[in-house]
Design a protein around this motif. Sequence first.
Motif, PDB file in Angstrom:
ATOM      1  N   PRO A  78       0.810  -1.237   0.000  1.00  7.56           N
ATOM      2  CA  PRO A  78       0.000   0.000   0.000  1.00  7.56           C
ATOM      3  C   PRO A  78       0.841   1.284   0.000  1.00  7.56           C
ATOM      4  O   PRO A  78       0.332   2.343  -0.335  1.00  7.56           O
ATOM      5  CB  PRO A  78      -0.797  -0.098   1.317  1.00  7.56           C
ATOM      6  N   GLN A  79       2.094   1.186   0.405  1.00  6.27           N
ATOM      7  CA  GLN A  79       2.940   2.388   0.491  1.00  6.27           C
ATOM      8  C   GLN A  79       3.824   2.592  -0.742  1.00  6.27           C
ATOM      9  O   GLN A  79       4.366   3.688  -0.945  1.00  6.27           O
ATOM     10  CB  GLN A  79       3.887   2.276   1.719  1.00  6.27           C
ATOM     11  N   MET A  80       3.989   1.548  -1.571  1.00  4.49           N
ATOM     12  CA  MET A  80       5.096   1.573  -2.528  1.00  4.49           C
ATOM     13  C   MET A  80       4.980   2.669  -3.577  1.00  4.49           C
ATOM     14  O   MET A  80       5.978   3.304  -3.928  1.00  4.49           O
ATOM     15  CB  MET A  80       5.267   0.196  -3.180  1.00  4.49           C
ATOM     16  N   LEU A  81       3.779   2.895  -4.087  1.00  8.70           N
ATOM     17  CA  LEU A  81       3.653   3.896  -5.155  1.00  8.70           C
ATOM     18  C   LEU A  81       4.103   5.265  -4.652  1.00  8.70           C
ATOM     19  O   LEU A  81       4.936   5.943  -5.275  1.00  8.70           O
ATOM     20  CB  LEU A  81       2.205   3.934  -5.657  1.00  8.70           C
ATOM     21  N   ALA A  82       3.576   5.662  -3.512  1.00  5.42           N
ATOM     22  CA  ALA A  82       3.917   6.992  -2.980  1.00  5.42           C
ATOM     23  C   ALA A  82       5.389   7.064  -2.581  1.00  5.42           C
ATOM     24  O   ALA A  82       6.074   8.060  -2.862  1.00  5.42           O
ATOM     25  CB  ALA A  82       3.030   7.317  -1.784  1.00  5.42           C
ATOM     26  N   LEU A  83       5.888   6.012  -1.957  1.00  8.19           N
ATOM     27  CA  LEU A  83       7.268   6.092  -1.450  1.00  8.19           C
ATOM     28  C   LEU A  83       8.306   6.047  -2.565  1.00  8.19           C
ATOM     29  O   LEU A  83       9.340   6.713  -2.487  1.00  8.19           O
ATOM     30  CB  LEU A  83       7.532   4.967  -0.434  1.00  8.19           C
ATOM     31  N   THR A  84       8.020   5.272  -3.621  1.00  9.86           N
ATOM     32  CA  THR A  84       9.009   5.187  -4.697  1.00  9.86           C
ATOM     33  C   THR A  84       9.033   6.458  -5.551  1.00  9.86           C
ATOM     34  O   THR A  84       9.952   6.652  -6.332  1.00  9.86           O
ATOM     35  CB  THR A  84       8.773   3.956  -5.602  1.00  9.86           C
TER      36      THR A  84
END
Length: 260
Positions: free
Chosen positions: A39-45
């Motif tokens: 759930p975090q990967m799109l925003a964090l990358t």
Amino acid sequence: MPLIDADGCLLNVSVEGRDGAPTLMLSNSLGCTTEMWKPQMLALTNLFRVVRYDRRGHGKSQVPPGPYTMERLGRDVLAILDGLNIAKTHWCGLSMGGMEGQWLAAHAPERLDRVILANTTCYYPDPTNFQNRIKLVRDGGLQAIADTVIAAWLTAEFREREPQATERLRAMLLATPVEGYMACCETLSTLDQRELLPQIAKPTLVIVGRHDQSTPVAAGEFIRSRIPGASMTLLDAAHISNIEQPHAFTDAVIGFLTQR
Ligand SMILES: O=C(O)CCC(=O)CC(=O)O
């Protein structure tokens, strides 16, 4: 996904995101894999070079005989950083990942930048909890504890509203190698990092879940109060707060790591 050798144990590591951006390392909860951070990967990358890994005994990493000490788990992280030529990284670890973050911040501060300790503790007042869990898993596999663990990971309200996300987490737990899970339970049954906390001199955010019974608010507040200058964010979640409150969790992480 490279495999990185940590003193003879091959660890499954993934690196995603922008080259040249600051590095952020994500560290999993017991019984979880790198998939827990989906759930975090799109925003964090979009903002960071994100390094994820499966702890020894978990996921696609090897499963050496246990028990594993917290020092061993911390040195695995240093081996990953060395293997990727990363001098310094932000850290976000949930539960066991937060315990490793405490060890690293105290023992290898030169390798960490800002530190996020989510849904975690520095010790367990009743270590028999994990000894009992080891017995149950040895006799009946992960299936024997799955209902209890899932009930601690996610609130009843979330489980009802998000049955697919709940089943994905259950499948992740059930796929954990029994030997690896028991080896990490041994680590937790003897954990006591209370004396490390005042030594931590890194900007630190503690994230707690209002409904977390595994690592309750009081455990997070204890950590916050012992680490000089640490701050705390409270989420409306149980233990796996990054899945139960994905947007609020991501916002807290990005807000803390990008604040001036
Ligand atoms: O989640 C962890 O990494 C350790 C705490 C715990 O055992 C929570 C759980 O699985 O019930």
